[in-house]
Design an enzyme around this catalytic site. Structure first.
Site, mmCIF file in Angstrom:
data_model
loop_
_atom_site.group_PDB
_atom_site.id
_atom_site.type_symbol
_atom_site.label_atom_id
_atom_site.label_comp_id
_atom_site.label_asym_id
_atom_site.label_seq_id
_atom_site.Cartn_x
_atom_site.Cartn_y
_atom_site.Cartn_z
ATOM 1 N N GLY A 101 -9.114 -0.300 5.418
ATOM 2 C CA GLY A 101 -9.273 0.687 4.044
ATOM 3 C C GLY A 101 -10.608 1.448 4.283
ATOM 4 N N GLN A 102 -10.694 1.921 2.727
ATOM 5 C CA GLN A 102 -12.201 2.581 2.938
ATOM 6 C C GLN A 102 -13.249 1.775 2.734
ATOM 7 O OE1 GLN A 102 -12.067 6.319 0.177
ATOM 8 N NE2 GLN A 102 -10.574 5.094 -1.035
ATOM 9 N N ILE A 130 -2.219 -10.412 3.701
ATOM 10 C CA ILE A 130 -2.772 -11.250 2.280
ATOM 11 C C ILE A 130 -1.569 -11.833 1.452
ATOM 12 C CG2 ILE A 130 -5.193 -10.344 2.389
ATOM 13 C CD1 ILE A 130 -4.584 -9.232 -0.249
ATOM 14 N N ALA A 181 -5.868 -4.243 -0.778
ATOM 15 C CA ALA A 181 -5.042 -4.116 -1.905
ATOM 16 C C ALA A 181 -4.022 -3.139 -1.994
ATOM 17 C CB ALA A 181 -6.105 -3.686 -3.150
ATOM 18 N N TYR A 182 -3.126 -3.074 -2.970
ATOM 19 C CA TYR A 182 -2.073 -2.158 -3.222
ATOM 20 C C TYR A 182 -2.907 -1.193 -4.213
ATOM 21 C CZ TYR A 182 2.317 0.241 -4.620
ATOM 22 O OH TYR A 182 3.105 1.051 -4.779
ATOM 23 N N THR A 183 -3.054 0.033 -3.583
ATOM 24 C CA THR A 183 -4.045 0.914 -4.323
ATOM 25 C C THR A 183 -3.280 2.120 -4.888
ATOM 26 O OG1 THR A 183 -4.942 1.975 -2.248
ATOM 27 C CG2 THR A 183 -6.215 0.294 -3.260
ATOM 28 N N ASP A 216 -12.078 -0.172 -13.121
ATOM 29 C CA ASP A 216 -11.992 0.366 -14.079
ATOM 30 C C ASP A 216 -10.570 0.568 -14.790
ATOM 31 O OD1 ASP A 216 -11.521 2.455 -11.888
ATOM 32 O OD2 ASP A 216 -11.824 3.919 -13.518
ATOM 33 N N TYR A 268 -0.787 -1.049 -11.916
ATOM 34 C CA TYR A 268 -1.998 -1.415 -11.158
ATOM 35 C C TYR A 268 -3.079 -2.258 -11.783
ATOM 36 C CZ TYR A 268 -6.155 -0.165 -8.367
ATOM 37 O OH TYR A 268 -7.421 -0.213 -7.789
ATOM 38 N N LYS A 288 -4.556 -5.925 -11.448
ATOM 39 C CA LYS A 288 -6.040 -6.048 -10.902
ATOM 40 C C LYS A 288 -6.713 -7.299 -12.110
ATOM 41 C CE LYS A 288 -7.730 -4.697 -7.751
ATOM 42 N NZ LYS A 288 -7.715 -4.963 -6.342
HETATM 43 N N1 LIG Z 1 -9.692 3.476 -4.340
HETATM 44 C C1 LIG Z 1 -10.280 3.613 -5.580
HETATM 45 O O1 LIG Z 1 -10.542 4.714 -6.179
HETATM 46 C C2 LIG Z 1 -10.509 2.415 -6.149
HETATM 47 C C3 LIG Z 1 -10.944 2.362 -7.547
HETATM 48 C C4 LIG Z 1 -11.149 1.043 -8.112
HETATM 49 C C5 LIG Z 1 -10.959 -0.018 -7.586
HETATM 50 N N2 LIG Z 1 -10.728 0.029 -6.254
HETATM 51 C C6 LIG Z 1 -10.314 -1.340 -5.493
HETATM 52 O O2 LIG Z 1 -11.490 -1.473 -4.412
HETATM 53 C C7 LIG Z 1 -10.652 -2.205 -3.146
HETATM 54 C C8 LIG Z 1 -10.634 -1.353 -2.006
HETATM 55 O O3 LIG Z 1 -10.236 -0.008 -2.347
HETATM 56 P P1 LIG Z 1 -10.123 1.086 -1.059
HETATM 57 O O4 LIG Z 1 -10.350 2.353 -1.827
HETATM 58 O O5 LIG Z 1 -10.909 0.473 0.001
HETATM 59 O O6 LIG Z 1 -8.539 0.935 -0.699
HETATM 60 P P2 LIG Z 1 -7.684 1.640 0.336
HETATM 61 O O7 LIG Z 1 -8.384 2.375 1.234
HETATM 62 O O8 LIG Z 1 -6.251 1.699 -0.054
HETATM 63 O O9 LIG Z 1 -7.649 0.062 1.190
HETATM 64 C C9 LIG Z 1 -6.791 -1.115 1.019
HETATM 65 C C10 LIG Z 1 -6.231 -1.621 2.311
HETATM 66 O O10 LIG Z 1 -5.541 -2.842 2.055
HETATM 67 C C11 LIG Z 1 -4.508 -2.770 3.105
HETATM 68 N N3 LIG Z 1 -3.525 -3.743 2.321
HETATM 69 C C12 LIG Z 1 -2.434 -3.201 1.591
HETATM 70 N N4 LIG Z 1 -1.666 -4.331 1.429
HETATM 71 C C13 LIG Z 1 -2.300 -5.279 2.224
HETATM 72 C C14 LIG Z 1 -1.631 -6.671 2.561
HETATM 73 N N5 LIG Z 1 -0.539 -7.182 1.962
HETATM 74 N N6 LIG Z 1 -2.595 -7.463 3.390
HETATM 75 C C15 LIG Z 1 -3.415 -7.101 3.903
HETATM 76 N N7 LIG Z 1 -3.880 -5.636 3.861
HETATM 77 C C16 LIG Z 1 -3.273 -4.952 2.953
HETATM 78 C C17 LIG Z 1 -3.969 -1.349 3.296
HETATM 79 O O11 LIG Z 1 -3.207 -1.233 4.328
HETATM 80 P P3 LIG Z 1 -2.279 0.046 4.437
HETATM 81 O O12 LIG Z 1 -3.099 1.209 4.281
HETATM 82 O O13 LIG Z 1 -1.630 -0.304 5.674
HETATM 83 O O14 LIG Z 1 -1.586 -0.006 3.346
HETATM 84 C C18 LIG Z 1 -5.515 -0.806 3.205
HETATM 85 O O15 LIG Z 1 -5.991 -0.458 4.613
HETATM 86 C C19 LIG Z 1 -9.217 -2.403 -3.907
HETATM 87 O O16 LIG Z 1 -9.177 -3.705 -4.441
HETATM 88 C C20 LIG Z 1 -9.102 -1.537 -5.083
HETATM 89 O O17 LIG Z 1 -8.371 -2.060 -5.966
HETATM 90 C C21 LIG Z 1 -10.324 1.102 -5.474
#
Ligand SMILES: NC(=O)c1ccc[n+]([C@@H]2O[C@H](COP(=O)([O-])OP(=O)(O)OC[C@H]3O[C@@H](n4cnc5c(N)ncnc54)[C@H](OP(=O)(O)O)[C@@H]3O)[C@@H](O)[C@H]2O)c1
Length: 297
Positions: free
Chosen positions: A12-13, A38, A61-63, A103, A126, A130
């Site tokens: 992920g990011q 996970i 996460a499921y995002t 947030d 979502y 969280k």
């Molecule tokens: N993105 C935002 O704007 C944002 C804002 C606030 C908080 N956050 C939090 O920050 C954290 C990181 O976010 P991010 O932006 O890096 O998210 P992301 O780019 O969507 O990455 C999440 C990763 O988790 C993987 N994943 C999904 N289901 C999974 C499972 N069952 N087991 C293992 N891996 C799994 C996804 O794989 P797939 O791609 O294959 O599904 C993806 O590689 C998360 O906890 C998110 O809730 C994000």
């Protein structure tokens, strides 16, 4: 002894930024979804008991915020159950855990930026999953950091910056919401903050808890888009800036309700760890990098 880090959601990011910053700095086990799901309890316990990490960082996460409204069970399975298993297993082996939250645990009706002790009241599925995960993680592993962040972007992955660049390339004029105010946050800065916190917490057991970490200055999505296009033009990533119309949330209905005030107050992390908010404008200096990743898709 080298610190042993386990990263979940490594593709992920935030996961990718963590991997690139931690490579060569300790013993690192970085697992994408295909290596560790996970939401599968047995897999989580097996990996953690075999590797015995000092630090578990849950970047999985499921995002998909809107899709979560229709896939609540799946969102809960990953965001809550998965986080819970990681917390339980990490506690069994004596590891600390970092868990990322959002947030969107707040309803957005406060007039000030949110501090850690403000009462959460998520407005969408979502955010509900969280918030539940925050509670579970702290319950199952007292050596837990909950890092709430917002509006995450990076060169890789799906995010607002890359979407804006892609649409601008098509030459379309755009309409962007101007009444949701928040903090764009560069994923690389989240990774840096986590690593700094982990290193401190290895020798100081009194720091665990909830922290806000996001970007500054606060902006609307509209102002964020305008800043991206300004930079993109200067950096020659786009030939011409698209016309961007400022619209209201009402004009752009989505499945999930989003808070109008998404601003996180990041004073606590500054005071305790000396960590400054993410300088998201600096992170836009290299738009060629975001472009390259868009082009590869
Ligand atoms: N993105 C935002 O704007 C944002 C804002 C606030 C908080 N956050 C939090 O920050 C954290 C990181 O976010 P991010 O932006 O890096 O998210 P992301 O780019 O969507 O990455 C999440 C990763 O988790 C993987 N994943 C999904 N289901 C999974 C499972 N069952 N087991 C293992 N891996 C799994 C996804 O794989 P797939 O791609 O294959 O599904 C993806 O590689 C998360 O906890 C998110 O809730 C994000």
């Amino acid at each position: 002894m080298m610190t042993r880090f386990l990263i979940t959601g490594a593709k992920g990011q935030v996961g990718q930024c963590l991997v690139s910053q931690l490579e060569g700095k300790g013993e690192l086990l970085a697992l994408g979804r295909e290596d560790l799901d996970i939401s599968c309890r047995d897999q989580v316990f097996q990996v953690i008991h075999e590797f015995c990490p000092d630090v578990v960082i849950n970047a999985a996460a499921y995002t998909a915020v809107d899709r979560a409204e229709e896939e609540a069970n799946l969102a809960q399975k990953i965001n809550l159950d998965g986080a819970k298993y990681l917390a339980e297993a990490s506690h069994q082996v004596g590891a600390m855990i970092f868990h990322l939250s959002t947030d969107y645990v707040f309803n957005g009706r406060l007039t000030n930026p949110y501090v850690e002790s403000d009462v959460p009241d998520p407005q969408n599925v979502y955010g509900q999953t969280k918030l539940a995960s925050e509670i579970a993680v702290r319950h199952f592993n007292p050596r837990a950091f909950i890092l709430r962040t917002a509006w995450v972007f990076a060169e890789q992955g799906n995010n607002f910056v890359k979407t804006m660049l892609r649409l601008a390339k098509k030459g379309e004029n755009l309409a962007v919401v101007a009444d949701q105010i928040g903090s764009p946050t560069y994923a690389g800065d989240i990774a840096t903050a986590i690593i700094q916190m982990a290193n401190r917490a290895l020798t100081d057991d009194d720091l665990f808890g909830i922290y806000h970490f996001s970007g500054f200055p606060y902006v609307s999505w509209y102002a964020f888009a305008e800043r991206i296009f300004e930079e993109a033009e200067v950096q020659n990533v786009i030939k011409k800036r698209p016309l961007v119309k400022a619209i209201s949330t009402q004009d752009y209905p989505t499945l999930a309700k989003r808070p109008t005030n998404s601003r996180l107050n990041c004073s606590k992390i500054q005071q305790v760890f000396g960590i400054q908010p993410s300088d998201w404008q600096r992170a836009l200096q290299n738009l060629q990098g975001y472009e390259r990743n868009n082009a590869m898709k």
